[in-house]
Design a protein around this motif. Structure first.
Motif, PDB file in Angstrom:
ATOM      1  N   LEU A 153     108.357  91.183 -22.399  1.00  0.00           N
ATOM      2  CA  LEU A 153     107.398  90.130 -22.087  1.00  0.00           C
ATOM      3  C   LEU A 153     106.220  90.738 -21.333  1.00  0.00           C
ATOM      4  N   SER A 154     105.022  90.439 -21.791  1.00  0.00           N
ATOM      5  CA  SER A 154     103.804  90.977 -21.190  1.00  0.00           C
ATOM      6  C   SER A 154     103.464  90.222 -19.905  1.00  0.00           C
ATOM      7  N   LEU A 155     103.278  90.959 -18.835  1.00  0.00           N
ATOM      8  CA  LEU A 155     102.898  90.351 -17.567  1.00  0.00           C
ATOM      9  C   LEU A 155     101.512  89.713 -17.682  1.00  0.00           C
ATOM     10  N   ARG A 156     100.644  90.306 -18.481  1.00  0.00           N
ATOM     11  CA  ARG A 156      99.301  89.766 -18.678  1.00  0.00           C
ATOM     12  C   ARG A 156      99.363  88.390 -19.349  1.00  0.00           C
ATOM     13  N   ALA A 157     100.182  88.254 -20.406  1.00  0.00           N
ATOM     14  CA  ALA A 157     100.316  86.972 -21.101  1.00  0.00           C
ATOM     15  C   ALA A 157     100.953  85.927 -20.186  1.00  0.00           C
ATOM     16  N   LEU A 158     101.971  86.343 -19.440  1.00  0.00           N
ATOM     17  CA  LEU A 158     102.634  85.422 -18.510  1.00  0.00           C
ATOM     18  C   LEU A 158     101.659  84.914 -17.455  1.00  0.00           C
ATOM     19  N   THR A 159     100.845  85.804 -16.920  1.00  0.00           N
ATOM     20  CA  THR A 159      99.860  85.423 -15.913  1.00  0.00           C
ATOM     21  C   THR A 159      98.803  84.493 -16.502  1.00  0.00           C
ATOM     22  N   ALA A 160      98.366  84.747 -17.714  1.00  0.00           N
ATOM     23  CA  ALA A 160      97.347  83.918 -18.352  1.00  0.00           C
ATOM     24  C   ALA A 160      97.853  82.493 -18.581  1.00  0.00           C
ATOM     25  N   VAL A 161      99.076  82.367 -19.098  1.00  0.00           N
ATOM     26  CA  VAL A 161      99.632  81.029 -19.348  1.00  0.00           C
ATOM     27  C   VAL A 161      99.857  80.280 -18.040  1.00  0.00           C
ATOM     28  N   THR A 162     100.415  80.955 -17.051  1.00  0.00           N
ATOM     29  CA  THR A 162     100.658  80.318 -15.755  1.00  0.00           C
ATOM     30  C   THR A 162      99.343  79.869 -15.117  1.00  0.00           C
ATOM     31  N   SER A 163      98.338  80.721 -15.160  1.00  0.00           N
ATOM     32  CA  SER A 163      97.032  80.364 -14.576  1.00  0.00           C
ATOM     33  C   SER A 163      96.415  79.175 -15.301  1.00  0.00           C
ATOM     34  N   ALA A 164      96.508  79.141 -16.616  1.00  0.00           N
ATOM     35  CA  ALA A 164      95.936  78.029 -17.379  1.00  0.00           C
ATOM     36  C   ALA A 164      96.613  76.711 -17.025  1.00  0.00           C
ATOM     37  N   VAL A 165      97.942  76.713 -16.944  1.00  0.00           N
ATOM     38  CA  VAL A 165      98.672  75.485 -16.592  1.00  0.00           C
ATOM     39  C   VAL A 165      98.300  75.039 -15.189  1.00  0.00           C
ATOM     40  N   TRP A 166      98.225  75.959 -14.261  1.00  0.00           N
ATOM     41  CA  TRP A 166      97.934  75.589 -12.881  1.00  0.00           C
ATOM     42  C   TRP A 166      96.473  75.155 -12.705  1.00  0.00           C
ATOM     43  N   LEU A 167      95.547  75.739 -13.462  1.00  0.00           N
ATOM     44  CA  LEU A 167      94.150  75.299 -13.379  1.00  0.00           C
ATOM     45  C   LEU A 167      93.997  73.878 -13.918  1.00  0.00           C
ATOM     46  N   VAL A 168      94.680  73.564 -15.008  1.00  0.00           N
ATOM     47  CA  VAL A 168      94.652  72.200 -15.536  1.00  0.00           C
ATOM     48  C   VAL A 168      95.253  71.245 -14.502  1.00  0.00           C
ATOM     49  N   ALA A 169      96.365  71.656 -13.911  1.00  0.00           N
ATOM     50  CA  ALA A 169      97.003  70.809 -12.898  1.00  0.00           C
ATOM     51  C   ALA A 169      96.082  70.609 -11.691  1.00  0.00           C
ATOM     52  N   TYR A 170      95.385  71.654 -11.282  1.00  0.00           N
ATOM     53  CA  TYR A 170      94.477  71.520 -10.141  1.00  0.00           C
ATOM     54  C   TYR A 170      93.315  70.600 -10.493  1.00  0.00           C
ATOM     55  N   GLY A 171      92.830  70.683 -11.733  1.00  0.00           N
ATOM     56  CA  GLY A 171      91.770  69.778 -12.195  1.00  0.00           C
ATOM     57  C   GLY A 171      92.235  68.334 -12.150  1.00  0.00           C
ATOM     58  N   LEU A 172      93.463  68.092 -12.626  1.00  0.00           N
ATOM     59  CA  LEU A 172      94.011  66.738 -12.559  1.00  0.00           C
ATOM     60  C   LEU A 172      94.221  66.288 -11.116  1.00  0.00           C
ATOM     61  N   PHE A 173      94.597  67.214 -10.270  1.00  0.00           N
ATOM     62  CA  PHE A 173      94.799  66.891  -8.853  1.00  0.00           C
ATOM     63  C   PHE A 173      93.493  66.436  -8.204  1.00  0.00           C
ATOM     64  N   THR A 174      92.400  67.120  -8.524  1.00  0.00           N
ATOM     65  CA  THR A 174      91.118  66.736  -7.921  1.00  0.00           C
ATOM     66  C   THR A 174      90.659  65.370  -8.414  1.00  0.00           C
ATOM     67  N   VAL A 175      90.999  65.022  -9.657  1.00  0.00           N
ATOM     68  CA  VAL A 175      90.624  63.710 -10.182  1.00  0.00           C
ATOM     69  C   VAL A 175      91.538  62.619  -9.610  1.00  0.00           C
ATOM     70  N   CYS A 176      92.861  62.869  -9.633  1.00  0.00           N
ATOM     71  CA  CYS A 176      93.848  61.852  -9.218  1.00  0.00           C
ATOM     72  C   CYS A 176      94.124  61.861  -7.725  1.00  0.00           C
ATOM     73  N   GLU A 177      93.910  62.977  -7.095  1.00  0.00           N
ATOM     74  CA  GLU A 177      94.247  63.182  -5.690  1.00  0.00           C
ATOM     75  C   GLU A 177      95.720  62.856  -5.412  1.00  0.00           C
ATOM     76  N   ASN A 178      96.572  63.346  -6.311  1.00  0.00           N
ATOM     77  CA  ASN A 178      98.015  63.124  -6.183  1.00  0.00           C
ATOM     78  C   ASN A 178      98.691  64.493  -6.205  1.00  0.00           C
ATOM     79  N   SER A 179      99.395  64.832  -5.126  1.00  0.00           N
ATOM     80  CA  SER A 179     100.023  66.153  -5.026  1.00  0.00           C
ATOM     81  C   SER A 179     101.203  66.331  -5.992  1.00  0.00           C
ATOM     82  N   MET A 180     101.679  65.236  -6.556  1.00  0.00           N
ATOM     83  CA  MET A 180     102.775  65.335  -7.533  1.00  0.00           C
ATOM     84  C   MET A 180     102.347  66.102  -8.781  1.00  0.00           C
TER      85      MET A 180
END
Length: 188
Positions: free
Chosen positions: A36-63
């Motif tokens: 498993l490529s560490l680069r691919a793992l980091t890219a997918v994890t970062s993308a999911v967390w950036l989307v989640a952070y974007g939703l967090f700023t809109v919803c202001e819900n830590s869940m």
């Protein structure tokens, strides 16, 4: 005799084929895929967390952030345990049969055994476009190296070696001494 060669998969990735000749009637092939490529793992994890952070700023819900972390961890564990295969092994013994083992990244192994009496032949079945192919009295086709997807040059090496084993099995099973031993083992 052990031998290891590098090949490519159908996507151009590197594969390592390790061949072990235990005897004239027993050979083993281990086809290893890249880890498993560490680069691919980091890219997918970062993308999911950036989307989640974007939703967090809109919803202001830590869940949302907690759910993103949970989904990432469960997704990674599921991928490692059920999808990512690091090594596929084909063991062929002329008097017993063929054993195929898939080793997953999590350490889980899946093994399939086919008795030699049920093996009609070993073939290379590449994708065929345009012409329909009709099977001739084939009850079941069991594909090997489903995850690694090696190119034709690698498959030809495995095919030739398997054909040698099958030819050896046919010559030894048709000799009179083997038939006599077989009759004795059946209690006749």
């Amino acid at each position: 005799m052990d031998d290891e060669r590098s090949f490519s998969d159908i996507g151009g990735g590197r594969l390592a084929l390790q061949r072990r000749h235990h005897s004239p009637s027993c050979r083993e092939f281990c086809l290893r895929s890249p880890r498993l490529s560490l680069r691919a793992l980091t890219a997918v994890t970062s993308a999911v967390w950036l989307v989640a952070y974007g939703l967090f700023t809109v919803c202001e819900n830590s869940m949302v952030l907690s759910a993103a972390i949970f989904i990432t961890l469960v997704g990674l564990l599921g991928y490692l345990h059920f999808v990512k295969i690091d090594q596929e092994t084909l063991l062929i013994i002329d008097s017993l049969g063929i054993q195929m083992t898939s080793s997953y990244a999590s350490g889980k192994e899946s093994t399939t055994f086919i008795e030699m009496g049920k093996v009609q032949d070993v073939i290379i079945n590449e994708a065929i476009y345009m012409d329909p192919v009709e099977p001739h009295e084939v009850s079941e086709v069991v594909p090997v190296f489903q995850s690694a997807k090696p190119r034709l040059d690698c498959l030809i090496e495995v095919y030739r070696s398997c054909q040698e084993i099958l030819a050896h099995q046919k010559t030894t099973s048709s000799s009179p001494s083997v038939q006599k031993a077989s009759i004795v083992s059946h209690g006749k």
